[in-house]
Write an enzyme that holds these catalytic residues in place. Structure first.
Site, PDB file in Angstrom:
ATOM      1  CD  GLU A  88      18.360 -21.992 -18.608  1.00  0.00           C
ATOM      2  OE1 GLU A  88      17.227 -21.725 -18.141  1.00  0.00           O
ATOM      3  OE2 GLU A  88      18.990 -21.228 -19.342  1.00  0.00           O
ATOM      4  CB  CYS A 148      16.144 -17.876 -18.477  1.00  0.00           C
ATOM      5  SG  CYS A 148      16.348 -18.548 -20.128  1.00  0.00           S
TER       6      CYS A 148
END
Length: 470
Positions: free
Chosen positions: A246, A280
């Site tokens: 990720e 993110c």
């Protein structure tokens, strides 16, 4: 305060220690041991022994996760203060992270309860007639988990919770800048009944502890959240392992001319600058119809100017420090490059690790503030002619984690859902939203997996087919 690491159920120290400092004022938070490859090998061996012992059935795994959620719910303020101190996250956001971690543990407990397999319709073919077929889910093996600094509690739980539910012992390497929340979460899991050797924590740098963990032949799976460069290096180092990544993003949001501008401004003010943009899915590229561009740009500038920047432990703070002086200097240099290229930049004044929120109007597309992941309190605002161009601009990225669109037109919203090449498309929301039970993950340089306990458990198990003949 010295906090020992944990290997195979015992406390471990080292000759050298890592100083964990507040990114806001440099105040000491804790000291943790600087471990290396020998400690990693010991931790992997302990995890393999725990797996071999095989005495931690599903119902007990679920009970541990449920109890851990209860304990954390009672101690959210304590954990929130730890997050604020070591990560510089404003205390209000830190409380939110601790509360989300409770949910993550609860969702993981549900997966432990219902972990099963599936029946295969053997009679669907002539060759299978008269046979019973089913597939069972088995733990993949030891999990190596490497977590980032920006969500030092909840993103650790997104690795530990599913691994426990799946029946996989874990060796955890937390971020060296923010290890304390992770270590306290592991202590809490053990208090909740987790076998003490089920999780080992190896504190240290990425070079000394992280990469030896990745390279060790023992773990069957590596789960990593962090930068693209490190993620790709992990893939190269562990080609025979299952590697779950990720990674990054420069999340876009499209604003159509029929959007509710007050709603957009409020959402971007939060989504672009919470935790100083160190997420993110922090809203970074605001793509605005040329019909409303000037009005929305003025509104965003005014709203962003009201953000309160300062001490993360102060109740009114909305934007705290960046994680380090180096991070703040990097973002400052990217903004300087934008100014030099002719972009109109408001904000972006640095004082130590604090950076005032910045709005960059219509930057050239080659600039780092537009193309790369800023990971700082910066948004860019770019006009577009029509929805075709907006979708093309959004998709013109090396990343594909989450995108958003604001519109009152259901047709435009559904078109965006079809054509935006991202792991998640959020309609009338900024892309910064995440529910802990959703399938969270992206495409391209954003990663290769989906997190959320139900989805992570599938990644951490293998299907074993069984057939029985009469």
């Amino acid at each position: 305060m010295q906090i020992p690491a944990r290997i195979g159920g015992r406390a471990v120290s080292a000759d050298e220690w890592i100083e964990v400092l507040s990114p806001y004022d440099g105040a000491p938070v804790a000291r943790v041991p600087a471990l290396g490859a020998d400690h990693v090998a010991e931790a992997v061996a302990a995890a393999a022994a725990a797996l071999e012992r095989g005495d931690f059935p599903q119902h007990r795994r679920a009970e541990v996760l449920e109890r851990a959620a209860e304990l954390l719910a009672e101690r959210t303020e304590e954990f929130a203060v730890t997050i604020a101190r070591e990560a510089g996250k404003p205390i209000r956001d830190a409380r939110g992270e601790a509360a989300r971690c409770v949910d993550t543990l609860r969702f993981s407990a549900v997966e432990a309860r219902k972990l099963g397999g599936e029946v295969i319709p053997m009679d669907a073919s002539a060759s299978g007639a008269g046979r019973l077929g089913f597939a069972l889910r088995h733990p993949i093996g030891v999990v190596a988990a490497i977590s980032p600094f920006n969500f030092p509690l909840n993103l650790v739980a997104h690795k530990l919770g599913p691994a426990i539910a799946a029946g996989c012992p874990v060796v955890l390497k937390p971020a060296e800048l923010t290890p304390v929340s992770a270590m306290r979460l592991v202590d809490l899991l053990v208090e909740a009944g987790l076998p003490a050797d089920w999780i080992s924590v190896v504190t240290g740098t990425g070079a000394d502890a992280g990469m030896p963990l990745v390279a060790h032949p023992g773990p069957a799976l590596v789960t990593f959240t962090g930068s693209v460069a490190v993620g790709r290096r992990i893939q190269d180092t562990a080609p025979r392992k299952r590697v779950l990544l990720e990674l990054g993003s420069n999340a876009p949001v499209i604003v159509e001319p029929d959007a509710d501008l007050d709603r957009v401004i409020s959402a971007v003010r939060l989504g672009g600058f919470s935790y100083s943009g160190q997420s993110c899915i922090s809203t970074q590229r605001v793509l605005v119809s040329h019909e409303i561009y000037e009005k929305l740009l003025d509104g965003l500038r005014a709203a962003v100017a009201t953000l309160v920047v300062g001490d993360p432990l102060a109740e009114g703070t909305e934007v705290g420090p960046l994680i380090s002086g180096a991070a703040a200097e990097r973002v400052e240099s990217w903004l300087a490059a934008a100014r030099a290229a002719g972009a109109d930049v408001t904000g972006g004044v640095r004082r130590g690790t604090l950076l005032t929120p910045a709005v960059v109007a219509d930057p050239p597309r080659h600039l780092d503030v537009y193309r790369q992941e800023v990971f700082g309190p910066v948004i860019t605002v770019t006009p577009y002619a029509d929805l075709d161009e907006a979708i093309a601009l959004a998709n013109d990225s090396d990343f594909g984690l989450q995108a958003g669109i604001f519109t009152a037109d259901i047709g435009a919203a559904l078109r965006a859902a079809r054509e935006l090449a991202f792991g998640g498309v959020l309609i009338n929301q900024v892309p910064t939203f995440r529910a802990d039970q959703q399938p969270y993950g992206g495409l391209r340089d954003a990663g290769n997996t989906r997190e959320g306990p139900a989805y992570a458990v599938n990644e951490m198990t293998e299907l074993r087919f069984v057939t029985v003949s009469a």
